[in-house]
Design a protein around this motif. Structure first.
Motif, PDB file in Angstrom:
ATOM      1  N   MET A   1       0.818  -1.187   0.000  1.00 19.18           N
ATOM      2  CA  MET A   1       0.000   0.000   0.000  1.00 19.18           C
ATOM      3  C   MET A   1       0.868   1.260   0.000  1.00 19.18           C
ATOM      4  SD  MET A   1      -3.115   0.984   2.488  1.00 19.18           S
ATOM      5  CE  MET A   1      -2.619   2.171   3.679  1.00 19.18           C
ATOM      6  N   MET A   2       1.935   1.298   0.818  1.00 20.11           N
ATOM      7  CA  MET A   2       2.778   2.484   0.908  1.00 20.11           C
ATOM      8  C   MET A   2       3.685   2.633  -0.317  1.00 20.11           C
ATOM      9  SD  MET A   2       1.673   3.941   3.503  1.00 20.11           S
ATOM     10  CE  MET A   2       2.798   5.247   3.810  1.00 20.11           C
ATOM     11  N   GLN A   3       3.710   1.634  -1.182  1.00 19.54           N
ATOM     12  CA  GLN A   3       4.492   1.711  -2.407  1.00 19.54           C
ATOM     13  C   GLN A   3       3.711   2.387  -3.536  1.00 19.54           C
ATOM     14  OE1 GLN A   3       7.692   0.909  -2.497  1.00 19.54           O
ATOM     15  NE2 GLN A   3       7.593   0.289  -0.363  1.00 19.54           N
ATOM     16  N   ASN A   4       2.419   2.537  -3.349  1.00 18.02           N
ATOM     17  CA  ASN A   4       1.563   3.124  -4.361  1.00 18.02           C
ATOM     18  C   ASN A   4       1.743   4.644  -4.351  1.00 18.02           C
ATOM     19  OD1 ASN A   4      -0.589   4.235  -5.813  1.00 18.02           O
ATOM     20  ND2 ASN A   4      -1.947   2.511  -5.298  1.00 18.02           N
ATOM     21  N   PRO A   5       2.264   5.218  -5.453  1.00 22.44           N
ATOM     22  CA  PRO A   5       2.516   6.662  -5.478  1.00 22.44           C
ATOM     23  C   PRO A   5       1.252   7.499  -5.346  1.00 22.44           C
ATOM     24  CG  PRO A   5       3.183   5.621  -7.559  1.00 22.44           C
ATOM     25  CD  PRO A   5       2.687   4.548  -6.659  1.00 22.44           C
ATOM     26  N   GLN A   6       0.117   7.002  -5.821  1.00 25.61           N
ATOM     27  CA  GLN A   6      -1.131   7.756  -5.708  1.00 25.61           C
ATOM     28  C   GLN A   6      -1.575   7.864  -4.253  1.00 25.61           C
ATOM     29  OE1 GLN A   6      -3.493   5.420  -8.388  1.00 25.61           O
ATOM     30  NE2 GLN A   6      -3.173   6.849 -10.097  1.00 25.61           N
ATOM     31  N   ILE A   7      -1.416   6.786  -3.512  1.00 28.35           N
ATOM     32  CA  ILE A   7      -1.786   6.803  -2.091  1.00 28.35           C
ATOM     33  C   ILE A   7      -0.842   7.724  -1.322  1.00 28.35           C
ATOM     34  CG2 ILE A   7      -1.892   5.427   0.022  1.00 28.35           C
ATOM     35  CD1 ILE A   7      -2.902   3.104  -1.682  1.00 28.35           C
ATOM     36  N   LEU A   8       0.441   7.633  -1.627  1.00 27.59           N
ATOM     37  CA  LEU A   8       1.419   8.495  -0.960  1.00 27.59           C
ATOM     38  C   LEU A   8       1.152   9.968  -1.260  1.00 27.59           C
ATOM     39  CD1 LEU A   8       4.741   6.499  -1.383  1.00 27.59           C
ATOM     40  CD2 LEU A   8       3.450   6.887   0.719  1.00 27.59           C
ATOM     41  N   ALA A   9       0.818  10.281  -2.502  1.00 24.29           N
ATOM     42  CA  ALA A   9       0.532  11.665  -2.875  1.00 24.29           C
ATOM     43  C   ALA A   9      -0.714  12.169  -2.157  1.00 24.29           C
ATOM     44  CB  ALA A   9       0.362  11.785  -4.388  1.00 24.29           C
ATOM     45  N   ALA A  10      -1.731  11.335  -2.074  1.00 25.94           N
ATOM     46  CA  ALA A  10      -2.966  11.727  -1.384  1.00 25.94           C
ATOM     47  C   ALA A  10      -2.706  11.937   0.099  1.00 25.94           C
ATOM     48  CB  ALA A  10      -4.045  10.660  -1.596  1.00 25.94           C
TER      49      ALA A  10
END
Length: 109
Positions: A1-10
């Motif tokens: 989950m923390m590897q997903n750039p969209q989640i990190l950006a959000a």
């Protein structure tokens, strides 16, 4: 989950929105505790001013000694680049007696 750039950006966008906004925690504290916290903050500011003065003085000392070191660094550079050949006197290695004792004698416990 923390590897997903969209989640990190959000998540980052959400955290950026919270930066500097009051949490309400301080307002919920009793008046006497708020006074203590403010007293501690004032002490911290005074400490920061002292620390800033300390680092100003350290910086001045560094500048002073950098100027003293520079001729030695320049000469060392010239020797390494073979632009300067050291004299016989400069090449004579002298060992300090105290240094020799501490290097050659093992310590006994």
């Amino acid at each position: 989950m923390m590897q997903n750039p969209q989640i990190l950006a959000a998540l980052q966008e959400r955290l950026d929105g919270l930066n500097g906004s009051p949490s309400g925690y301080m307002e919920s504290l009793p008046k006497v505790v708020k006074r203590r916290v403010n007293g501690l903050k004032n002490l911290q500011v005074k400490c920061a001013h002292i620390e800033a003065k300390f680092y100003e003085e350290v910086h001045e000392l560094e500048r002073k000694y950098a100027a003293l070191y520079q001729p030695l660094f320049d000469k060392r550079s010239d020797i390494v680049k073979a632009a300067y050949e050291p004299t016989d006197e400069e090449c004579e290695w002298k060992i300090d007696e105290e240094e020799e004792l501490t290097v050659s004698e093992p310590t006994v416990s």
